[in-house]
Design an enzyme around this catalytic site. Structure first.
Site, PDB file in Angstrom:
ATOM      1  N   GLY A 108     -31.991 -49.860  28.718  1.00 13.98           N
ATOM      2  CA  GLY A 108     -31.596 -51.267  28.723  1.00 13.98           C
ATOM      3  C   GLY A 108     -31.758 -51.887  30.099  1.00 13.98           C
ATOM      4  N   GLY A 110     -34.382 -53.429  30.989  1.00 15.20           N
ATOM      5  CA  GLY A 110     -35.241 -54.613  30.868  1.00 15.20           C
ATOM      6  C   GLY A 110     -36.711 -54.311  31.069  1.00 15.20           C
ATOM      7  N   SER A 111     -37.177 -53.198  30.498  1.00 12.29           N
ATOM      8  CA  SER A 111     -38.578 -52.808  30.709  1.00 12.29           C
ATOM      9  C   SER A 111     -39.557 -53.836  30.122  1.00 12.29           C
ATOM     10  CB  SER A 111     -38.854 -51.419  30.116  1.00 12.29           C
ATOM     11  OG  SER A 111     -38.432 -51.371  28.787  1.00 12.29           O
ATOM     12  N   SER A 112     -39.198 -54.450  28.995  1.00 14.08           N
ATOM     13  CA  SER A 112     -40.117 -55.414  28.374  1.00 14.08           C
ATOM     14  C   SER A 112     -40.283 -56.644  29.263  1.00 14.08           C
ATOM     15  CB  SER A 112     -39.591 -55.885  27.020  1.00 14.08           C
ATOM     16  OG  SER A 112     -39.290 -54.798  26.222  1.00 14.08           O
ATOM     17  N   ALA A 114     -39.676 -56.827  32.501  1.00 13.29           N
ATOM     18  CA  ALA A 114     -40.331 -56.457  33.761  1.00 13.29           C
ATOM     19  C   ALA A 114     -41.840 -56.340  33.557  1.00 13.29           C
ATOM     20  CB  ALA A 114     -39.749 -55.147  34.296  1.00 13.29           C
ATOM     21  N   ASP A 155     -32.946 -61.409  32.528  1.00  8.14           N
ATOM     22  CA  ASP A 155     -33.701 -60.187  32.864  1.00  8.14           C
ATOM     23  C   ASP A 155     -35.073 -60.549  33.461  1.00  8.14           C
ATOM     24  OD1 ASP A 155     -34.281 -61.282  30.383  1.00  8.14           O
ATOM     25  OD2 ASP A 155     -34.198 -59.394  29.284  1.00  8.14           O
TER      26      ASP A 155
END
Ligand code: MEV
Length: 322
Positions: A108, A110-112, A114, A155
């Site tokens: 969680g 926030g890879s998407s 980023a 994010d």
């Protein structure tokens, strides 16, 4: 052909999750673990992607079709970011892209968001568009909304601007908070949470009990503003107490879990000033603050309660060309 590598940090929400979706503020910090995206121009008119961290291998489709039809799950954010960019700034030829993450997409962090930010920054550099941070934020936030339909954009802001931000829904306010360091302890609950599902669950409660939930959001807003003051004064004890209040409200919204609560109580009972879940809830991570001499015992308590301590540095740099 020329290639470029861009990186952006992950994030942790300090205060204000959920209420920030509904025209209110939150505080978010960027973490040292980063997402990397390398983009290369190609002659053939295809979009190619390798994102092994999310099981995308040798993904390839005509660049003119990006953003349309069925898109492989792990490719969505990168592909929509490309589609949104070329819709605004048409390009000749194709693109070859690969992503690499220093953190698991399970946490969680926030890879998407980023990776979306990295793609837009990389394309801006590669095609000499010189987009400002705010323009990158706007295009990346649009991309996230195109896919998820919901979200405050905090994010995306953390990935673009880095540091620790006072952030208002949709980026109405994005104010860097001038702090040097933030001694956060992070525990992963072992459960992957789905943000949109949790936002929808809270929405159902808000539809049934509008005054109650609005009242809770108003209280969280006060906590965010109090937390901002404590943070700027490095008053970790008060910030910890404010985290505890915030956790209580998140539990009443129904987004805490027994596992999160167990880890949070273990941290508090072993000397943390305060502890709360961070993000949508339903799993993912908890965060806490503790006096220097208690850090070891708090970390041990988190592990004993079934959490996994994740070493992070907070307040890290935003998107950058490597
Ligand atoms: C999720 O990490 C935090 C939420 O507030 C959603 C958002 O702000 O986009 C629940």
């Amino acid at each position: 052909m020329r290639s470029i590598t861009v990186s952006a940090p992950g994030k942790l929400m300090l205060l204000g999750e959920h209420s920030v979706v509904y025209n209110r503020p939150c505080i978010v910090t960027a973490v040292g673990q980063r997402m990397f995206v390398t983009v290369e121009k190609t002659k053939d008119e295809f979009f190619e992607l390798n994102a092994p961290d999310v099981n995308v291998r040798d993904y390839r489709r005509p660049i003119s079709e990006t953003g349309n039809g069925e898109i492989e799950k792990g490719a969505k954010f990168a592909e929509l970011a490309v589609a949104n960019f070329i819709n605004k700034f048409p390009i000749a030829g194709g693109l070859k892209m690969k992503t690499k993450s220093e953190f698991s997409s399970q946490f969680g962090f926030g890879s998407s968001s980023a990776s979306t930010v990295c793609v837009i920054k990389a394309l801006s550099e590669l095609f000499n568009k010189g987009l400002s941070d705010k323009q990158i934020f706007d295009l990346a936030y649009k991309t996230v909304l195109d896919i998820q339909g919901k979200g405050s954009g905090f994010d995306v802001a953390a990935a673009v601007f880095g540091g620790t931000l006072y952030f208002w829904t949709g980026g109405k306010i994005i104010k860097p908070l001038s702090i040097k360091h933030l001694p956060l302890i992070v525990g992963y609950s072992g459960v992957k949470a789905d943000t949109v599902t949790l936002i929808n669950q809270v929405k159902e409660k808000a539809d049934k009990y509008p005054q109650v939930i609005e009242g809770i959001y108003d209280q969280i807003q006060i906590l965010v503003d109090e937390g901002k003051k404590a943070l700027l004064k490095k008053d970790w004890e008060s910030l910890g107490e404010i985290m505890n209040f915030n956790q209580g409200y998140l539990a009443s919204l129904g987004v805490s879990t027994k596992k999160l609560a167990d880890i949070i109580y273990a941290a508090r009972e072993n000397g943390a000033y305060g502890a709360k879940l961070s993000g949508a809830g339903g799993g993912d991570c908890m965060i806490c603050l503790a006096p220097e001499e208690k850090i070891k015992s708090v970390k041990k308590a988190i592990e004993d309660a079934g959490g996994k301590v994740i070493e992070i540095k907070a307040n890290e740099e935003g998107v950058r060309v490597e």
